[in-house]
Motif scaffolding. Structure first.
Motif, PDB file in Angstrom:
ATOM      1  N   GLY A 136       0.745  -1.206  -0.072  1.00 17.31           N
ATOM      2  CA  GLY A 136      -0.276  -0.040  -0.028  1.00 17.31           C
ATOM      3  C   GLY A 136       0.805   1.230   0.204  1.00 17.31           C
ATOM      4  O   GLY A 136       0.646   2.268  -0.779  1.00 17.31           O
ATOM      5  N   GLN A 137       1.765   1.264   0.853  1.00 17.34           N
ATOM      6  CA  GLN A 137       2.855   2.296   0.946  1.00 17.34           C
ATOM      7  C   GLN A 137       3.628   2.556  -0.704  1.00 17.34           C
ATOM      8  O   GLN A 137       3.864   3.665  -0.828  1.00 17.34           O
ATOM      9  CB  GLN A 137       3.536   2.139   2.023  1.00 17.34           C
ATOM     10  CG  GLN A 137       3.203   2.487   3.359  1.00 17.34           C
ATOM     11  CD  GLN A 137       4.452   2.331   4.345  1.00 17.34           C
ATOM     12  OE1 GLN A 137       5.002   1.206   4.695  1.00 17.34           O
ATOM     13  NE2 GLN A 137       4.734   3.304   4.998  1.00 17.34           N
ATOM     14  N   ALA A 140       0.916   3.961  -3.006  1.00 12.34           N
ATOM     15  CA  ALA A 140       1.022   5.149  -2.559  1.00 12.34           C
ATOM     16  C   ALA A 140       2.131   6.196  -2.918  1.00 12.34           C
ATOM     17  O   ALA A 140       1.829   7.553  -3.349  1.00 12.34           O
ATOM     18  CB  ALA A 140       0.631   5.783  -1.094  1.00 12.34           C
ATOM     19  N   ASP A 143       1.343   7.491  -6.372  1.00 12.12           N
ATOM     20  CA  ASP A 143       0.084   8.219  -6.579  1.00 12.12           C
ATOM     21  C   ASP A 143      -0.839   7.233  -7.073  1.00 12.12           C
ATOM     22  O   ASP A 143      -1.686   7.662  -7.917  1.00 12.12           O
ATOM     23  CB  ASP A 143       0.138   9.380  -7.503  1.00 12.12           C
ATOM     24  CG  ASP A 143       1.315  10.271  -6.923  1.00 12.12           C
ATOM     25  OD1 ASP A 143       1.227  10.613  -5.665  1.00 12.12           O
ATOM     26  OD2 ASP A 143       1.995  11.204  -7.641  1.00 12.12           O
ATOM     27  N   GLN A 144      -0.876   5.906  -6.806  1.00  9.25           N
ATOM     28  CA  GLN A 144      -1.772   5.018  -7.244  1.00  9.25           C
ATOM     29  C   GLN A 144      -2.824   4.647  -5.853  1.00  9.25           C
ATOM     30  O   GLN A 144      -2.529   3.812  -5.065  1.00  9.25           O
ATOM     31  CB  GLN A 144      -1.288   3.586  -7.562  1.00  9.25           C
ATOM     32  CG  GLN A 144      -0.405   3.774  -8.508  1.00  9.25           C
ATOM     33  CD  GLN A 144       0.450   2.651  -8.955  1.00  9.25           C
ATOM     34  OE1 GLN A 144       0.630   1.765  -8.416  1.00  9.25           O
ATOM     35  NE2 GLN A 144       1.299   2.622 -10.227  1.00  9.25           N
ATOM     36  N   HIS A 145      -3.633   5.823  -5.635  1.00  9.02           N
ATOM     37  CA  HIS A 145      -4.405   5.715  -4.428  1.00  9.02           C
ATOM     38  C   HIS A 145      -5.259   4.791  -4.365  1.00  9.02           C
ATOM     39  O   HIS A 145      -5.547   4.069  -3.165  1.00  9.02           O
ATOM     40  CB  HIS A 145      -4.892   7.183  -4.327  1.00  9.02           C
ATOM     41  CG  HIS A 145      -4.017   8.562  -4.490  1.00  9.02           C
ATOM     42  ND1 HIS A 145      -3.187   8.578  -3.508  1.00  9.02           N
ATOM     43  CD2 HIS A 145      -4.069   9.299  -5.224  1.00  9.02           C
ATOM     44  CE1 HIS A 145      -2.296   9.692  -3.924  1.00  9.02           C
ATOM     45  NE2 HIS A 145      -2.840  10.229  -5.013  1.00  9.02           N
ATOM     46  N   ALA A 148      -3.490   1.460  -3.476  1.00  2.48           N
ATOM     47  CA  ALA A 148      -3.156   1.828  -2.119  1.00  2.48           C
ATOM     48  C   ALA A 148      -4.188   1.435  -1.064  1.00  2.48           C
ATOM     49  O   ALA A 148      -3.764   0.673  -0.160  1.00  2.48           O
ATOM     50  CB  ALA A 148      -2.401   3.189  -1.947  1.00  2.48           C
ATOM     51  N   ASN A 176      -1.535   5.009   7.639  1.00  5.85           N
ATOM     52  CA  ASN A 176      -1.287   4.906   6.202  1.00  5.85           C
ATOM     53  C   ASN A 176      -2.645   4.840   5.181  1.00  5.85           C
ATOM     54  O   ASN A 176      -2.612   5.468   4.002  1.00  5.85           O
ATOM     55  CB  ASN A 176      -0.528   3.611   5.815  1.00  5.85           C
ATOM     56  CG  ASN A 176       0.954   3.653   6.372  1.00  5.85           C
ATOM     57  OD1 ASN A 176       1.427   4.907   6.445  1.00  5.85           O
ATOM     58  ND2 ASN A 176       1.534   2.737   6.938  1.00  5.85           N
ATOM     59  N   ALA A 180      -3.642   7.394   2.212  1.00  8.60           N
ATOM     60  CA  ALA A 180      -4.108   6.811   0.859  1.00  8.60           C
ATOM     61  C   ALA A 180      -5.466   7.575   0.380  1.00  8.60           C
ATOM     62  O   ALA A 180      -5.667   8.048  -0.863  1.00  8.60           O
ATOM     63  CB  ALA A 180      -4.505   5.472   0.713  1.00  8.60           C
ATOM     64  N   TRP A 181      -6.314   7.849   1.360  1.00  3.23           N
ATOM     65  CA  TRP A 181      -7.534   8.537   1.085  1.00  3.23           C
ATOM     66  C   TRP A 181      -7.436  10.021   0.811  1.00  3.23           C
ATOM     67  O   TRP A 181      -8.256  10.608   0.123  1.00  3.23           O
ATOM     68  CB  TRP A 181      -8.589   8.260   2.034  1.00  3.23           C
ATOM     69  CG  TRP A 181      -9.503   6.968   2.250  1.00  3.23           C
ATOM     70  CD1 TRP A 181      -9.227   5.901   3.144  1.00  3.23           C
ATOM     71  CD2 TRP A 181     -10.367   6.826   1.255  1.00  3.23           C
ATOM     72  NE1 TRP A 181     -10.385   4.975   2.495  1.00  3.23           N
ATOM     73  CE2 TRP A 181     -10.899   5.409   1.569  1.00  3.23           C
ATOM     74  CE3 TRP A 181     -10.785   7.601   0.304  1.00  3.23           C
ATOM     75  CZ2 TRP A 181     -11.903   5.067   0.699  1.00  3.23           C
ATOM     76  CZ3 TRP A 181     -11.879   6.979  -0.428  1.00  3.23           C
ATOM     77  CH2 TRP A 181     -12.518   5.670  -0.320  1.00  3.23           C
ATOM     78  N   GLY A 183      -5.632  11.515  -1.148  1.00  7.04           N
ATOM     79  CA  GLY A 183      -5.515  11.861  -2.312  1.00  7.04           C
ATOM     80  C   GLY A 183      -7.115  12.020  -3.041  1.00  7.04           C
ATOM     81  O   GLY A 183      -6.975  12.297  -4.294  1.00  7.04           O
TER      82      GLY A 183
END
Length: 401
Positions: A136-137, A140, A143-145, A148, A176, A180-181, A183
């Motif tokens: 997930g990190q 992120a 920028d692949q929200h 992530a 984390n 992600a949210w 964005g």
């Protein structure tokens, strides 16, 4: 109490060997949990010495180096462990390298390491959850929200089953997930961050550096929601924790000061913003030693405040150049982030009537760069600055109208 237990263990089993190493390792992990890097490092050094040729302890050394913010030393330790470890024992070292790459801002390399580590886990195990959070990190960082969020929610689902709601790693995963949210939906991010703060109080207590991170995230989301006054309240609470638990030159303190300076600026409090920026500038020599993407962000942000509030283009261009040099070390030679950093710095200097400084910054970068696309971008920016073409200078930057 822990040190006394270690003394008893050593008196029974000697100063070297697996028993002594495990004892020193327990002390190191205790200080690691408390966020105290220096005693943790001393303990892990003793563990490595006691274990003699056991490479397992190199992984812990890497983890402690990360706690201290020394990514270069962490990478060396994890790579050293990988060379010597075989089979499932490689998982932690691979995960550690993934963590290093995330902190360096290289999500692609991080994802590769996490996927390699997943081969040594069961799908519903806690180790699998931790690696899902790592993926997930990595997503992120690219920028692949949405991807992530999927990884973090899968990690959270497993963690709630394996360790329970009030576990420290649940709080980390929630933090984390909130990032992600952010964005996609700042209100959702703020709700997740409040949950992280609540879980963190149970897992860490109210005066732990982790709580400062949670509060900082919550402040960031409030700022994104045009609530700078609320953001300042949360940011000051987080900074107060860090000032009690971290040395003044620590990266966490620097990030907190940088964020607070920006919130004061948003609240039209330029004097307070400049005060925080000057405080930051005083620890730049120590910060610049760290190979960390967050340091580059702090340097750039501080340069902007010094330029636009303090009207000091000389100091600003020095900070911008340090940010650019750091990103050149951390990223691939063709990474477009290098172009964005140089272009944004030049645009801000141009708008501050400091065109000669903008030209000096870009001309200094030209002999260091090798990618043809970036060199073409650089040449275009230099030409626009020399012609005084405002539209061309600001095009595709943070300041584009």
């Amino acid at each position: 109490m822990l040190e006394q237990a270690l003394a008893i263990r050593i008196s029974r089993h000697g100063k070297t060997g697996p028993q002594a190493a495990r004892g020193h390792g327990a002390v190191a992990r205790y200080y690691q949990f408390r966020g105290e890097s220096e005693p943790a490092q001393r303990a892990v050094d003793r563990a490595v010495k006691a274990a003699k040729d056991d490479p397992t302890w190199l992984t812990l050394r890497g983890q402690i180096a990360m706690l201290a913010g020394d990514l270069a030393a962490a990478e060396v330790a994890f790579l050293g462990a990988l060379k010597k470890l075989r089979g499932p024992a490689r998982r932690e070292a691979l995960q550690g390298l993934g963590n290093v790459h995330v902190q360096q801002g290289n999500g692609r390399k991080a994802a590769q390491r996490y996927h390699q580590a997943l081969a040594f886990t069961d799908d519903d195990s806690h180790d699998h959850a931790v690696l899902q959070a790592g993926l997930g990190q990595a997503a992120a960082a690219q920028d692949q929200h949405e991807e992530a969020i999927e990884h973090f929610e899968r990690a959270l689902e497993i963690m709630l089953e394996t360790v329970g709601e009030t576990h420290a790693e649940v709080a980390v995963c929630l933090n984390n997930l909130g990032l992600a949210w952010s964005g996609l939906d700042a209100w959702q991010a703020a709700a997740v961050a409040q949950y992280a703060v609540a879980v963190g109080e149970h897992a860490y207590g109210t005066d732990h550096p982790f709580q400062a991170t949670s509060l900082a995230n919550l402040a960031y989301y409030c700022s994104a929601l045009d609530l700078p006054g609320v953001a300042i309240t949360y940011a000051e609470r987080g900074l107060a924790i860090l000032e009690r638990t971290r040395p003044p030159w620590h990266l966490d303190v620097a990030v907190a000061l940088s964020n607070l300076a920006n919130y004061h600026r948003e609240s039209e409090q330029p004097e307070l913003a400049l005060t925080r920026a000057i405080q930051l500038a005083g620890i730049v020599p120590e910060l610049a030693k760290l190979d960390h993407e967050a340091v580059a962000a702090v340097l750039f942000s501080t340069g902007t405040i010094v330029l636009e509030v303090g009207r000091d283009p000389v100091r600003a261009v020095t900070l911008y150049e340090q940010a650019l040099l750091l990103r050149e070390r951390l990223r691939d030679p063709d990474d477009e982030v290098l172009g964005h950093t140089a272009s944004n710095a030049a645009a801000r200097l141009f708008e501050a009537n400091a065109t000669p400084h903008a030209l000096a910054l870009l001309r200094a970068a030209r002999p260091r760069w090798t990618d043809e696309d970036l060199l073409e971008l650089l040449a275009g920016r230099i030409d626009a600055l020399e012609r005084g073409d405002r539209d061309a200078v600001l095009e595709d930057t943070e300041l584009e109208p």
